[in-house]
Design a protein around this motif. Sequence first.
Motif, PDB file in Angstrom:
ATOM      1  N   ALA A 155       0.835  -1.206   0.000  1.00 54.89           N
ATOM      2  CA  ALA A 155       0.000   0.000   0.000  1.00 54.89           C
ATOM      3  C   ALA A 155       0.867   1.253   0.000  1.00 54.89           C
ATOM      4  O   ALA A 155       0.577   2.247  -0.674  1.00 54.89           O
ATOM      5  CB  ALA A 155      -0.939  -0.025   1.210  1.00 54.89           C
ATOM      6  N   LEU A 156       2.010   1.210   0.771  1.00 54.25           N
ATOM      7  CA  LEU A 156       2.918   2.356   0.814  1.00 54.25           C
ATOM      8  C   LEU A 156       3.551   2.611  -0.546  1.00 54.25           C
ATOM      9  O   LEU A 156       3.665   3.742  -1.011  1.00 54.25           O
ATOM     10  CB  LEU A 156       4.003   2.106   1.873  1.00 54.25           C
ATOM     11  N   LYS A 157       3.932   1.493  -1.224  1.00 54.06           N
ATOM     12  CA  LYS A 157       4.534   1.625  -2.547  1.00 54.06           C
ATOM     13  C   LYS A 157       3.559   2.239  -3.526  1.00 54.06           C
ATOM     14  O   LYS A 157       3.903   3.118  -4.327  1.00 54.06           O
ATOM     15  CB  LYS A 157       4.982   0.238  -3.023  1.00 54.06           C
ATOM     16  N   SER A 158       2.287   1.807  -3.519  1.00 49.30           N
ATOM     17  CA  SER A 158       1.269   2.354  -4.421  1.00 49.30           C
ATOM     18  C   SER A 158       1.058   3.836  -4.162  1.00 49.30           C
ATOM     19  O   SER A 158       0.880   4.637  -5.083  1.00 49.30           O
ATOM     20  CB  SER A 158      -0.045   1.585  -4.248  1.00 49.30           C
ATOM     21  N   GLY A 159       1.062   4.177  -2.895  1.00 51.75           N
ATOM     22  CA  GLY A 159       0.873   5.585  -2.555  1.00 51.75           C
ATOM     23  C   GLY A 159       1.981   6.467  -3.111  1.00 51.75           C
ATOM     24  O   GLY A 159       1.739   7.546  -3.653  1.00 51.75           O
ATOM     25  N   TRP A 160       3.228   6.066  -2.980  1.00 47.03           N
ATOM     26  CA  TRP A 160       4.355   6.819  -3.525  1.00 47.03           C
ATOM     27  C   TRP A 160       4.259   6.930  -5.032  1.00 47.03           C
ATOM     28  O   TRP A 160       4.587   7.954  -5.622  1.00 47.03           O
ATOM     29  CB  TRP A 160       5.674   6.150  -3.123  1.00 47.03           C
ATOM     30  N   ILE A 161       3.785   5.829  -5.704  1.00 47.84           N
ATOM     31  CA  ILE A 161       3.668   5.879  -7.169  1.00 47.84           C
ATOM     32  C   ILE A 161       2.658   6.929  -7.588  1.00 47.84           C
ATOM     33  O   ILE A 161       2.868   7.710  -8.524  1.00 47.84           O
ATOM     34  CB  ILE A 161       3.284   4.504  -7.727  1.00 47.84           C
ATOM     35  N   VAL A 162       1.504   6.975  -6.884  1.00 43.64           N
ATOM     36  CA  VAL A 162       0.484   7.976  -7.200  1.00 43.64           C
ATOM     37  C   VAL A 162       1.030   9.388  -7.017  1.00 43.64           C
ATOM     38  O   VAL A 162       0.808  10.307  -7.826  1.00 43.64           O
ATOM     39  CB  VAL A 162      -0.763   7.749  -6.332  1.00 43.64           C
ATOM     40  N   GLY A 170     -11.560  -0.865 -11.383  1.00 48.39           N
ATOM     41  CA  GLY A 170     -12.251  -0.187 -10.300  1.00 48.39           C
ATOM     42  C   GLY A 170     -11.331   0.831  -9.680  1.00 48.39           C
ATOM     43  O   GLY A 170     -10.731   1.669 -10.382  1.00 48.39           O
ATOM     44  N   ILE A 171     -11.138   0.796  -8.364  1.00 49.61           N
ATOM     45  CA  ILE A 171     -10.223   1.732  -7.686  1.00 49.61           C
ATOM     46  C   ILE A 171      -8.833   1.129  -7.519  1.00 49.61           C
ATOM     47  O   ILE A 171      -7.909   1.803  -7.043  1.00 49.61           O
ATOM     48  CB  ILE A 171     -10.783   2.142  -6.309  1.00 49.61           C
ATOM     49  N   ALA A 172      -8.688  -0.155  -7.918  1.00 47.24           N
ATOM     50  CA  ALA A 172      -7.390  -0.815  -7.750  1.00 47.24           C
ATOM     51  C   ALA A 172      -6.479  -0.488  -8.913  1.00 47.24           C
ATOM     52  O   ALA A 172      -6.882  -0.562 -10.080  1.00 47.24           O
ATOM     53  CB  ALA A 172      -7.579  -2.322  -7.637  1.00 47.24           C
ATOM     54  N   VAL A 173      -5.238  -0.064  -8.600  1.00 43.95           N
ATOM     55  CA  VAL A 173      -4.225   0.219  -9.619  1.00 43.95           C
ATOM     56  C   VAL A 173      -3.460  -1.071  -9.885  1.00 43.95           C
ATOM     57  O   VAL A 173      -2.918  -1.697  -8.970  1.00 43.95           O
ATOM     58  CB  VAL A 173      -3.257   1.320  -9.146  1.00 43.95           C
ATOM     59  N   LEU A 174      -3.437  -1.485 -11.162  1.00 44.14           N
ATOM     60  CA  LEU A 174      -2.767  -2.723 -11.542  1.00 44.14           C
ATOM     61  C   LEU A 174      -1.337  -2.476 -11.991  1.00 44.14           C
ATOM     62  O   LEU A 174      -0.418  -3.232 -11.635  1.00 44.14           O
ATOM     63  CB  LEU A 174      -3.556  -3.423 -12.659  1.00 44.14           C
ATOM     64  N   THR A 175      -1.147  -1.393 -12.817  1.00 42.37           N
ATOM     65  CA  THR A 175       0.203  -1.021 -13.269  1.00 42.37           C
ATOM     66  C   THR A 175       0.317   0.495 -13.271  1.00 42.37           C
ATOM     67  O   THR A 175      -0.681   1.222 -13.403  1.00 42.37           O
ATOM     68  CB  THR A 175       0.487  -1.540 -14.698  1.00 42.37           C
ATOM     69  N   ALA A 176       1.566   0.983 -13.173  1.00 42.59           N
ATOM     70  CA  ALA A 176       1.867   2.427 -13.297  1.00 42.59           C
ATOM     71  C   ALA A 176       3.118   2.539 -14.154  1.00 42.59           C
ATOM     72  O   ALA A 176       4.198   2.102 -13.728  1.00 42.59           O
ATOM     73  CB  ALA A 176       2.069   3.072 -11.942  1.00 42.59           C
ATOM     74  N   THR A 190       5.661   1.339 -16.526  1.00 41.56           N
ATOM     75  CA  THR A 190       6.081  -0.034 -16.842  1.00 41.56           C
ATOM     76  C   THR A 190       6.224  -0.878 -15.579  1.00 41.56           C
ATOM     77  O   THR A 190       6.787  -1.980 -15.622  1.00 41.56           O
ATOM     78  CB  THR A 190       7.414  -0.011 -17.595  1.00 41.56           C
ATOM     79  N   VAL A 191       5.713  -0.368 -14.487  1.00 42.15           N
ATOM     80  CA  VAL A 191       5.814  -1.075 -13.199  1.00 42.15           C
ATOM     81  C   VAL A 191       4.495  -1.769 -12.890  1.00 42.15           C
ATOM     82  O   VAL A 191       3.431  -1.134 -12.918  1.00 42.15           O
ATOM     83  CB  VAL A 191       6.181  -0.093 -12.069  1.00 42.15           C
ATOM     84  N   LYS A 192       4.545  -3.067 -12.618  1.00 41.65           N
ATOM     85  CA  LYS A 192       3.341  -3.798 -12.223  1.00 41.65           C
ATOM     86  C   LYS A 192       3.126  -3.616 -10.726  1.00 41.65           C
ATOM     87  O   LYS A 192       3.982  -3.962  -9.918  1.00 41.65           O
ATOM     88  CB  LYS A 192       3.471  -5.290 -12.557  1.00 41.65           C
ATOM     89  N   VAL A 193       1.975  -3.085 -10.382  1.00 39.73           N
ATOM     90  CA  VAL A 193       1.647  -2.838  -8.992  1.00 39.73           C
ATOM     91  C   VAL A 193       0.896  -4.021  -8.374  1.00 39.73           C
ATOM     92  O   VAL A 193       1.116  -4.384  -7.228  1.00 39.73           O
ATOM     93  CB  VAL A 193       0.804  -1.550  -8.865  1.00 39.73           C
ATOM     94  N   SER A 194       0.007  -4.637  -9.146  1.00 42.41           N
ATOM     95  CA  SER A 194      -0.802  -5.757  -8.638  1.00 42.41           C
ATOM     96  C   SER A 194       0.080  -6.968  -8.337  1.00 42.41           C
ATOM     97  O   SER A 194       1.014  -7.279  -9.105  1.00 42.41           O
ATOM     98  CB  SER A 194      -1.870  -6.140  -9.665  1.00 42.41           C
ATOM     99  N   PRO A 195      -0.201  -7.660  -7.248  1.00 45.58           N
ATOM    100  CA  PRO A 195       0.573  -8.867  -6.920  1.00 45.58           C
ATOM    101  C   PRO A 195       0.121 -10.103  -7.714  1.00 45.58           C
ATOM    102  O   PRO A 195       0.711 -11.172  -7.562  1.00 45.58           O
ATOM    103  CB  PRO A 195       0.292  -9.063  -5.429  1.00 45.58           C
ATOM    104  N   ASP A 196      -0.905  -9.950  -8.543  1.00 45.86           N
ATOM    105  CA  ASP A 196      -1.424 -11.104  -9.300  1.00 45.86           C
ATOM    106  C   ASP A 196      -0.373 -11.588 -10.287  1.00 45.86           C
ATOM    107  O   ASP A 196       0.044 -10.854 -11.201  1.00 45.86           O
ATOM    108  CB  ASP A 196      -2.703 -10.687 -10.054  1.00 45.86           C
TER     109      ASP A 196
END
Length: 482
Positions: free
Chosen positions: A2-9, A63-69, A71-77
């Motif tokens: 969650a912290l990593k996603s926040g920094w990316i945004v 939805g509200i979930a960010v999958l990639t930003a 060339t970085v994959k954010v989703s753990p899938d």
Amino acid sequence: MALKSGWIVILVAVHLFVYQGNGAKSPTFSTPSSTIQAVVGDTVLLPCKVVDLGNYLVAWKRGIAVLTAGTVKVSPDERLFLLDNYNLQLRAVQESDAGDYACQIATIQPIEITHTLQILVPPHIEGFSPEGVLEVEKGSRMQVDCVAGGHPEPSISWSKNGRKMSSDARLELHNAQKQDAGMYLCTANNGVGIPASAQLELNVLYAPDVNVSSNWIHAGDGSSANLSCIVESYPTAIVTWYRETKPLTPTERSETRSTGHQYWLMLHHVRSSDFGLYTCVAENRMGKAKGTIELSGKPHRVVFTSQPESRFKDRYTIAWTVHSLSPVEEFKLLYRRSSRSLSSPHSTARYFRRFDGSNNTVAGDMTVDNWSEVALRASMSWERDAKQETSFELKGLEPSATYEALVQARNKFGWSQISDTFHFVTRAYDPLEPSEPNFHSEPEVRGIGVRALSSTSSKLVLVSAGLPLITLLSFTGVFYGT
């Protein structure tokens, strides 16, 4: 994470502010939004191609979930991959992957395209209500629901023995009958993969139905006799054989067998004491039923074999055959000119009562009259298990007339049932006609002794087997009537 996603945004927002502040050209998409269909287990590619991207970032969201930003994959899938920069690949798709996927360019006023992923799921039967096997009583109402899943929603149909019965998920019987029992097939189909199906076994509970193959069985001293009845029931009935009112148990001269719905009582070396009524009784928890068979040594019913048209205008040779395991001793022949319906059931039934030996007067408005009776001693030539053929020439008949006849046969065990009514006609009167025209061939007279009785002047005819006519005597006879 969650912290990593926040920094990316935050980084994306700072980047947009700085980049757009430089007056760069706005990016656009070269791929449109679309709807993509895939079957469970497939690999799908969600395209996202951008023109004049510059230093802007591209992100995939669901939805509200960010999958990639970028060339970085954010989703753990682990099934998600970026190909050719921003095309999103999803492997081994599942039913839960269905939904909207947005490819977004992170401008101050974000622009995006959306791909709707539809997951096609082959049909499957989730179950019956109730499941598997169902029992209902005869005459009752029954309903069964077939529950199926899949995407798109499958259509459901019911069939039995390959015959379609219903296009509804619910199978209903309002008055269940024994013929409704069997295997039913529920089939679900949505055009994806192979249609799914499941079977339901329906059992209809009912009391036994008993039918006998013949209600009269002929036997003779030392012969064998097979009595059988057909029993249909559910649950399977217990079958017991009775003679008169006494239940039978296997002996050295009798045995019972069953094959499918057929139940046998087999009697060996029959004696006269075995003759009588036998009953097949079938019983289950729904009720019981029975069928009755008479075992008799009396002859079979006589069957007429002569042609229905005479060769002559005033005489006719009538012939018949009879089967008997004991020698036939006597025949009784009755005939008369028909003046009413040729097959009156009342006439035959009432006459049979008198003809069978009763001396009682029959009351009623129907009378039996104008019968001529002929008593014949049977031929002494008799072969066991063979049909005995007999014939007799009737004389003094009227030209162009219709007659009806009845015959009974007697052996040492008694008289047979009276025959069916037989009809024959004489030729029309023609004085120029040859005395013996050859229209039909007829059997020869075979009786050994004959006694003819009539209500009018007739003749006593004595015939010897294989010999010519030897005597003609006039007499006045009697008849049965009211």
